[in-house]
Design an enzyme around this catalytic site. Structure first.
Site, PDB file in Angstrom:
ATOM      1  N   LYS A  10      22.230 -17.637  66.649  1.00  0.00           N
ATOM      2  CA  LYS A  10      23.385 -18.487  66.950  1.00  0.00           C
ATOM      3  C   LYS A  10      22.955 -19.934  66.773  1.00  0.00           C
ATOM      4  O   LYS A  10      22.627 -20.631  67.736  1.00  0.00           O
ATOM      5  CB  LYS A  10      23.856 -18.244  68.395  1.00  0.00           C
ATOM      6  CG  LYS A  10      24.873 -17.122  68.519  1.00  0.00           C
ATOM      7  CD  LYS A  10      25.361 -16.943  69.947  1.00  0.00           C
ATOM      8  CE  LYS A  10      26.469 -17.893  70.337  1.00  0.00           C
ATOM      9  NZ  LYS A  10      27.774 -17.620  69.732  1.00  0.00           N
TER      10      LYS A  10
HETATM   11  N1  PMP Z   1      30.226 -13.237  66.206  1.00  0.00           N
HETATM   12  C1  PMP Z   1      30.064 -14.566  66.324  1.00  0.00           C
HETATM   13  C2  PMP Z   1      29.986 -15.383  65.102  1.00  0.00           C
HETATM   14  C3  PMP Z   1      29.983 -15.156  67.587  1.00  0.00           C
HETATM   15  O1  PMP Z   1      29.830 -16.461  67.708  1.00  0.00           O
HETATM   16  C4  PMP Z   1      30.089 -14.355  68.734  1.00  0.00           C
HETATM   17  C5  PMP Z   1      30.033 -14.982  70.106  1.00  0.00           C
HETATM   18  N2  PMP Z   1      28.715 -15.134  70.544  1.00  0.00           N
HETATM   19  C6  PMP Z   1      30.257 -12.975  68.559  1.00  0.00           C
HETATM   20  C7  PMP Z   1      30.311 -12.449  67.281  1.00  0.00           C
HETATM   21  C8  PMP Z   1      30.337 -12.050  69.740  1.00  0.00           C
HETATM   22  O2  PMP Z   1      29.107 -11.996  70.386  1.00  0.00           O
HETATM   23  P1  PMP Z   1      28.987 -11.741  71.944  1.00  0.00           P
HETATM   24  O3  PMP Z   1      29.751 -10.503  72.213  1.00  0.00           O
HETATM   25  O4  PMP Z   1      27.531 -11.596  72.161  1.00  0.00           O
HETATM   26  O5  PMP Z   1      29.580 -12.916  72.620  1.00  0.00           O
END
Ligand code: PMP
Length: 306
Positions: free
Chosen positions: A159
């Site tokens: 991220k």
């Molecule tokens: N894809 C992206 C690009 C994201 O930014 C997120 C949010 N973190 C997710 C998927 C979903 O991830 P999570 O369930 O860990 O929040």
């Protein structure tokens, strides 16, 4: 909806007043997007606020940092405490938590390594990300003209702050066209994910979700939903999907920490319709789980006060 201000933000080990949580204009991350972050939710439970899957989020923060050669100058235990302290000091019973690791003021230029590594953790009350109506009745998606990162152009497992320019462009395009959210395809044409959510469809009663190799982030909500769905007796398969798989889905929903579990009503104006029974069962179990009401998943909750 404007950010709902609270009292304090944790910055480099100190709790500072919300209005004083500022950075120098020559902060490296502001210029080149060189940082990593997380998005975490805390929920109200009968034992006070609990952070959902905190360990997994902090682990992913360290993994993201490793990819970019960023050494986080705080231990895992210190970051756990930081997250809990911004919830308790601000008197929140539920909310969104945003840890940000950024490169501060030091040198300018594309090599970030001489810049100091800074860490901030903020928390604030945040309701449904895609709206109450979206959560209840489903959202309308548009396939973006912007393509998700090629994994050799941007590390999709991380991220990284700058990576989200891609998501923002897709989001703006979808909103301007009158949709709620965008779906991005991968560099090789398969369905990847939404701008901040993973995607699931139901086909012949099975749940299908794109793999990481389609450029999707390995979502923690996606992982929770896979576990919940299997425990409810559904088969779940990680597999490449075509855009027509979305158009012809029996049911579809998206998952993310901010968005939670949100039904998909239509994709490019092809109607999927009202939330279906599998989507509803998973949504109900997910919300009961985050509120600490499902014994089986109690170890996913980190209580703010013991
Ligand atoms: N894809 C992206 C690009 C994201 O930014 C997120 C949010 N973190 C997710 C998927 C979903 O991830 P999570 O369930 O860990 O929040």
């Amino acid at each position: 909806m404007p950010l709902q201000k609270v009292n304090k933000i944790w910055m480099d080990g100190q709790l500072v007043d919300w209005d004083d949580a500022n950075v120098h204009i020559l902060t490296h991350t502001l210029h080149y997007g060189s940082g990593v972050f997380e998005g975490i939710r805390a929920y109200a439970t009968s034992r006070g606020p609990a952070v959902f899957r905190l360990g997994e989020h902090i682990d992913r923060l360290y993994d993201s940092a490793k990819v970019f050669f960023i050494d986080i100058p705080f231990s895992r235990a210190e970051l756990f405490d930081a997250v809990k302290s911004v919830i308790s000091v601000n008197g929140l019973d539920a909310g969104y938590v945003r840890p940000l690791v950024y490169l501060g003021y030091g040198e300018m230029g594309l090599n970030p390594t001489p810049c100091p590594v800074r860490v901030a953790v903020a928390a604030w009350p945040w309701g449904t990300y895609l709206g109450d109506e979206g959560l209840a009745r489903g959202v309308r998606l548009k396939i973006s003209t912007w393509v998700r990162h090629d994994p050799n152009a941007m590390p999709v497992a991380a991220k990284g702050v700058g990576m989200y320019v891609n998501s923002s462009m897709a989001k703006v395009e979808a909103l301007k066209a009158g949709y709620d959210e965008a779906v991005l395809l991968s560099h090789n044409g398969y369905v990847s994910e939404c701008t901040g959510e993973n995607i699931f469809i139901v086909k012949k009663g099975r749940l299908l979700t794109p793999p990481v190799s389609a450029g999707a982030l390995e979502g923690i909500t996606q992982d929770s939903v896979i576990t919940i769905a299997r425990d409810l007796g559904y088969e779940v398969v990680e597999t490449n999907l075509l855009r027509t798989d979305l158009y012809l889905a029996e049911e579809a929903f998206l998952t993310g920490t901010a968005a939670e579990v949100v039904p998909i009503r239509s994709v490019d104006d092809r109607e999927i319709g009202d939330p279906g029974p599998i989507t509803k069962a998973i949504q109900d179990t997910y919300f009961a789980t985050v509120r600490g009401e499902v014994d089986r998943y109690k170890n996913w909750l980190e209580y703010v006060t013991n």
